[in-house]
Every structure is written in C-alpha cells, then in structure tokens.
Design an enzyme around this catalytic site. Sequence first.
Site, PDB file in Angstrom:
ATOM      1  N   ASP A   8       1.025  -1.191  -0.180  1.00  0.00           N
ATOM      2  CA  ASP A   8      -0.201   0.460  -0.126  1.00  0.00           C
ATOM      3  C   ASP A   8       0.521   1.209   0.038  1.00  0.00           C
ATOM      4  O   ASP A   8       2.063   1.108   0.619  1.00  0.00           O
ATOM      5  CB  ASP A   8      -0.883  -0.058   1.214  1.00  0.00           C
ATOM      6  CG  ASP A   8      -1.754   1.234   1.765  1.00  0.00           C
ATOM      7  OD1 ASP A   8      -2.033   1.960   0.573  1.00  0.00           O
ATOM      8  OD2 ASP A   8      -1.896   2.099   2.473  1.00  0.00           O
ATOM      9  N   ASP A  10      -0.126   4.922   1.006  1.00  0.00           N
ATOM     10  CA  ASP A  10      -0.385   6.309   1.484  1.00  0.00           C
ATOM     11  C   ASP A  10      -0.809   5.404   3.133  1.00  0.00           C
ATOM     12  O   ASP A  10      -1.051   4.545   3.161  1.00  0.00           O
ATOM     13  CB  ASP A  10      -2.076   6.756   1.818  1.00  0.00           C
ATOM     14  CG  ASP A  10      -1.969   7.772   0.189  1.00  0.00           C
ATOM     15  OD1 ASP A  10      -0.831   9.207   0.214  1.00  0.00           O
ATOM     16  OD2 ASP A  10      -1.930   7.170  -0.778  1.00  0.00           O
ATOM     17  N   LYS A 150      -8.637  -5.032  -3.539  1.00  0.00           N
ATOM     18  CA  LYS A 150      -7.300  -5.174  -3.758  1.00  0.00           C
ATOM     19  C   LYS A 150      -6.854  -5.863  -3.929  1.00  0.00           C
ATOM     20  O   LYS A 150      -6.577  -7.015  -4.556  1.00  0.00           O
ATOM     21  CB  LYS A 150      -6.227  -4.272  -2.477  1.00  0.00           C
ATOM     22  CG  LYS A 150      -6.674  -3.011  -2.963  1.00  0.00           C
ATOM     23  CD  LYS A 150      -5.596  -2.244  -0.988  1.00  0.00           C
ATOM     24  CE  LYS A 150      -5.238  -0.917  -1.614  1.00  0.00           C
ATOM     25  NZ  LYS A 150      -4.691   0.207  -1.358  1.00  0.00           N
ATOM     26  N   ASP A 173      -1.890  -0.767   5.899  1.00  0.00           N
ATOM     27  CA  ASP A 173      -2.814   0.259   6.910  1.00  0.00           C
ATOM     28  C   ASP A 173      -4.585   0.261   6.803  1.00  0.00           C
ATOM     29  O   ASP A 173      -3.883   1.195   7.761  1.00  0.00           O
ATOM     30  CB  ASP A 173      -2.138   1.407   6.980  1.00  0.00           C
ATOM     31  CG  ASP A 173      -2.771   2.555   5.784  1.00  0.00           C
ATOM     32  OD1 ASP A 173      -2.978   2.172   5.242  1.00  0.00           O
ATOM     33  OD2 ASP A 173      -2.782   3.498   6.586  1.00  0.00           O
ATOM     34  N   ASP A 177      -7.080  -2.922   3.093  1.00  0.00           N
ATOM     35  CA  ASP A 177      -5.776  -3.845   2.672  1.00  0.00           C
ATOM     36  C   ASP A 177      -5.986  -4.969   3.057  1.00  0.00           C
ATOM     37  O   ASP A 177      -5.648  -6.521   3.382  1.00  0.00           O
ATOM     38  CB  ASP A 177      -4.502  -2.830   3.463  1.00  0.00           C
ATOM     39  CG  ASP A 177      -3.470  -1.643   2.631  1.00  0.00           C
ATOM     40  OD1 ASP A 177      -3.900  -1.766   1.609  1.00  0.00           O
ATOM     41  OD2 ASP A 177      -4.056  -0.961   2.805  1.00  0.00           O
TER      42      ASP A 177
END
Length: 224
Positions: A8, A10, A150, A173, A177
Amino acid sequence: MARPLVLDIDGTMTRPDDSVDPRFFDVLPEWDAPVVLATGKAFPYPVALCHFMYLEQNVIAENGGVVLARGEVTLNGDGEAPRRVAEAYVEAGHDLGWGPADLTNRWRETEIAVARDQPLGPLEELAAEHGLEVVDTGFAYHVKSAGIEKGRGLKSVARLLDRDPAEFVAIGDSENDVSTFGVAGDSYAVANADAKAKRAADVVVEESYSEATLGVLDELRGRE
C-alpha cells in the site's frame, strides 16, 4: 530468495506528513522479486510512482478496479454507475469535497472518491440504490462496484506475473488492505493501521508509517 511484495502507499510508504519516504527509491529498485504498488488512488498515481522509482510498473489502483502488469491493463470495475451516484449526491445538495479541479477524481476510471468530511449516510443510500458499495480507506469514501477490491487485483497481477498470490508479502494500513491480506501469503499492518487491518494482518508492526514498512523489508532481506 526475495519474496514478491504488494505495498500500500498512503500510510504505509509515506511518512506522517503524507510524503513518500525517499528511502524507498533506493530499496525497492534493488528488490530481487516483483514489487506491486496497491492503492485506492487513481491509476496514474501509482504508475507515475513506479516510473520515478524506476520500478517495473506492477500496479493495483482504485482499490482493485484497475490493474497493470507486464504492460497489460485490466479494468475490473465499471465507472459509469459510481459517476451517476456522484451526480445524484451533488444534485441532493452535497459536495464531493475536492474543489473545482477535483484532481482526486479527474483520472479515475472505475470508482468515485468523496472527501471524508462530507455526509456518509446519503452517499451510502445512493450507492445502494445503484447496487454499489462504499469503502472508507481513511483517505476518502470510495464508491465502487461490490466485490472489487485490492485482493482481487492481487490475483490478477499474480496471474500476469506467473506467480502464486501466496508468494506475496503484503504491507498495509487500512480497511481496503484487508482483502490483500487475505490473498497474500504473509501480511503486515503498520502501527498506524485501522482496527480492521490490524485484525486481518498476520503481524502488527510496532513502528508506524514508512518506518514500519522499511523495517519489515529489512527483516525480509535478512531471511534471504
């Protein structure tokens, strides 16, 4: 042998001020296995980051709605319905929250993002009317096709790279995710992760943001 990575961006590759940690520009190009950047951001953002990092362009964008690997682009979502939801949301007197230029949505192909300071309830109602779902990534509310995530994107990338998804190590995070963690062989949540990501991860790292991710990469290299 190095494990392939799905990272990931950000909150995971960034520092607390939201800037990408420059150390990744040295670490990732030297990684001796595929590196996939997975994000809720619009497709051009991770593609550009790969370009400037001199990485092979393996990308999962828009929460799995767009995938790129080996030069092949796959659209897993349909952007027309989210755009209709956005139009109805604005007609109802709300705002997407990004200002006139709306650079957050300008290049999105499969979803629409709404700022988190905007009303969520009406957005969820409109999304449901169009058979869509809303996911909170911590950055924005994303209106997207149900089942596009994802983790599905990782399966698509792994197939294009002739890899088993279970070979991958995932680091993230956020709620978006969680599906990646369920597909990858091993998963790590950084300390600043939300509760859903922490529950889904195999390991919750003590450090936060990019410091945590770089620490995991150091640990993985030590096992080679």
